[in-house]
Motif scaffolding. Structure first.
Motif, PDB file in Angstrom:
ATOM      1  N   ARG A  84      60.629  54.395  28.317  1.00  0.00           N
ATOM      2  CA  ARG A  84      61.334  55.771  28.336  1.00  0.00           C
ATOM      3  C   ARG A  84      62.768  55.630  28.423  1.00  0.00           C
ATOM      4  O   ARG A  84      63.694  56.436  27.818  1.00  0.00           O
ATOM      5  N   LEU A  85      63.179  54.971  29.270  1.00  0.00           N
ATOM      6  CA  LEU A  85      64.591  54.772  29.721  1.00  0.00           C
ATOM      7  C   LEU A  85      65.564  54.352  28.732  1.00  0.00           C
ATOM      8  O   LEU A  85      66.479  54.818  28.237  1.00  0.00           O
ATOM      9  N   PHE A  86      65.096  53.261  27.847  1.00  0.00           N
ATOM     10  CA  PHE A  86      65.809  52.696  26.611  1.00  0.00           C
ATOM     11  C   PHE A  86      65.604  53.777  25.574  1.00  0.00           C
ATOM     12  O   PHE A  86      66.530  53.574  24.662  1.00  0.00           O
ATOM     13  N   ARG A  87      64.698  54.825  25.479  1.00  0.00           N
ATOM     14  CA  ARG A  87      64.949  55.848  24.530  1.00  0.00           C
ATOM     15  C   ARG A  87      65.637  56.772  25.075  1.00  0.00           C
ATOM     16  O   ARG A  87      66.027  57.843  24.314  1.00  0.00           O
ATOM     17  N   GLY A  88      66.428  56.767  26.269  1.00  0.00           N
ATOM     18  CA  GLY A  88      66.974  57.957  26.936  1.00  0.00           C
ATOM     19  C   GLY A  88      66.073  59.010  27.187  1.00  0.00           C
ATOM     20  O   GLY A  88      66.755  60.220  27.252  1.00  0.00           O
ATOM     21  N   ASP A  89      64.972  58.977  27.571  1.00  0.00           N
ATOM     22  CA  ASP A  89      64.014  60.030  27.926  1.00  0.00           C
ATOM     23  C   ASP A  89      63.632  59.469  29.477  1.00  0.00           C
ATOM     24  O   ASP A  89      62.988  58.717  29.667  1.00  0.00           O
ATOM     25  N   PHE A  90      63.918  60.614  30.283  1.00  0.00           N
ATOM     26  CA  PHE A  90      63.393  60.446  31.513  1.00  0.00           C
ATOM     27  C   PHE A  90      62.404  61.192  31.827  1.00  0.00           C
ATOM     28  O   PHE A  90      61.713  61.417  33.349  1.00  0.00           O
ATOM     29  N   GLY A  91      61.715  61.844  30.931  1.00  0.00           N
ATOM     30  CA  GLY A  91      60.429  62.704  31.122  1.00  0.00           C
ATOM     31  C   GLY A  91      60.518  64.061  31.603  1.00  0.00           C
ATOM     32  O   GLY A  91      61.585  64.500  31.454  1.00  0.00           O
ATOM     33  N   VAL A  92      59.386  64.748  32.077  1.00  0.00           N
ATOM     34  CA  VAL A  92      59.472  66.090  32.224  1.00  0.00           C
ATOM     35  C   VAL A  92      59.715  66.204  33.816  1.00  0.00           C
ATOM     36  O   VAL A  92      59.514  65.439  34.780  1.00  0.00           O
TER      37      VAL A  92
END
Length: 335
Positions: A84-92
C-alpha cells in the motif's frame, strides 16, 4: 563522477536505509502497545447502545479485522503495508471509517506546516541576528541580560512554557483564545476576517515555539560569534581600520552562520516534535493533535501515516541541506 561515487551514492543509500528502518519501527510499535482497535471499536458500539448478539461476535471481529487490514501474521501485514505504501495508500482510519488516512493528513498538514515553517524562520533569523550582535558586544549590559533570560527559557519543556502562556495571556488577561485554530463555526475562506481569526488563534502556539527555538539559536550563535571574534583575522581587520559594521556583518556573523545552517538541519526533528507537543497543549487542529487522538484510539494506519510523513520530510530536509552545504561554505568539497 568522483562526487557521485564517493558521496552522492553512499549518502542516498544511507538516506534510504534510515527511512526503511524508521518506517519498520513505526510499523512495529503500534502492534506492541496493548490497545486493540477491533475490541475498542466493539466497545464503542456497545457504548452507543448497539446490541451485539453473542453468536455474531466472532463474525463482527472477523469483519473488522479484515476491514482494518489486520488479518494474518505480522509478516503478512508488513508485506501488505509496503504494498500500500508504494501505491501511496495508507488505508482507512480505524475510528473515522471510511475516511482515508491521506485525506485526514491532507486536512491537518497545512495547519502544522504553516505553524512550523513560520516559527522556524522567525526563531532562526531573529536568534542568529540578535545572538550575533550579543556575541560581538558581549560586554554590554543588554547582551548579558538577554543571555540570562535565554538561560532561564532554554531548558523549559515546550508544554510547560505553553501552559505558562495560556495561564498568563489566555486565562489571566484574556487576550487570546485558549484552544482551537479558528473560531467555532468559522468557514474557511480566503478573506481578511478569517485570516485574522486564524492568526489570532495561532499567536500563542507560534509564540511558544518561536521563543523557545529562538533562545536556543541565540545562545548558540552568541557562543560561536564570541569564538570567531577572538580569531586573528578579526583582530587584523580591526587594526586595519575596517569599519565595525563591515566586521560584524561580513566577517563575524557571516562565518558564524555556517555551523548554524548545519545545526538547523540537525534540529529539525526536535523542532517538529516541539510543534506536535504545542499543538496538543493548545488543541491546535494540526498533525500533532491528529497523532495524539490516533494514539489514544490505537489507530494503526493513522499513526503510521503521520509518522512516515515526518520521517520522510525530516530526512529529506537534512539530505537537501547536506548536499547544498558547499554553496554556503566554499571551503567544503565532497570530492
Amino acid at each position: 563522477m568522483t562526487f557521485v561515487k564517493r558521496y552522492l551514492i553512499p549518502r542516498l543509500v544511507q538516506y534510504v536505509l534510515v527511512i526503511w528502518l524508521g518506517i519498520t519501527v513505526v510499523f512495529l510499535i503500534p502492534r506492541i502497545i496493548p490497545n486493540d482497535p477491533v475490541m475498542s471499536m466493539i466497545g464503542m458500539m456497545r457504548a452507543r447502545g448497539s446490541t451485539l448478539e453473542p453468536g455474531s461476535m466472532d463474525g463482527i471481529i472477523a469483519d473488522l479485522t479484515e476491514m482494518y487490514g489486520l488479518e494474518g501474521s505480522w509478516l503478512d501485514q508488513y508485506g501488505a503495508f509496503w504494498g500500500r505504501l508504494f501505491r501511496g495508500d495508507f488505508g482507512v482510519s480505524f475510528f473515522q471509517f471510511p475516511t482515508r488516512v491521506n485525506q485526514l493528513i491532507a486536512t491537518a498538514m497545512p495547519w502544522t506546516l504553516g505553524l512550523l515553517l513560520t516559527t522556524t524562520a522567525i526563531s532562526w533569523i531573529l536568534g542568529n541576528i540578535i545572538g550575533g550582535l550579543a556575541g560581538y558586544y558581549s560586554r554590554k549590559g543588554w547582551s548579558r541580560t538577554l543571555d540570562a533570560v535565554a538561560m532561564v527559557i532554554r531548558p523549559l519543556p515546550y508544554y510547560i512554557f505553553a501552559f505558562a502562556l495560556i495561564l498568563l495571556l489566555a486565562w489571566g488577561v484574556r487576550w487570546f483564545p485558549v484552544t482551537g485554530g479558528a473560531s467555532l463555526g468559522a468557514r474557511p475562506t480566503f478573506t481578511w476576517p478569517y485570516i485574522k481569526d486564524v492568526l489570532w488563534h495561532s499567536f500563542l502556539p507560534a509564540l511558544s515555539l518561536s521563543v523557545l527555538g529562538g533562545a536556543v539559536t541565540f545562545q548558540t550563535m552568541k557562543l560561536i560569534v564570541q569564538n570567531i571574534n577572538a580569531e586573528s583575522f578579526v583582530q587584523y581587520a580591526k587594526l586595519g581600520g575596517v569599519t565595525e559594521g563591515r566586521i560584524v556583518g561580513r566577517y563575524v556573523i557571516r562565518n558564524a552562520l555556517l555551523p548554524q545552517i548545519t545545526g538547523l538541519a540537525l534540529s529539525l526533528g526536535q523542532i517538529f516534535s516541539g510543534a506536535l507537543i504545542t499543538e496538543i497543549v493548545y488543541g491546535y487542529p494540526g498533525v500533532g493533535m491528529l497523532l495524539y487522538n490516533s494514539i489514544i484510539r490505537a489507530d494503526y494506519n493513522l499513526i503510521m501515516g503521520i509518522t512516515i510523513f515526518s520521517i520522510v520530510g525530516i530526512t529529506t530536509a537534512i539530505l537537501i541541506v547536506d548536499l547544498t552545504y558547499p554553496l554556503f561554505d566554499p571551503r567544503v568539497r565532497y570530492y
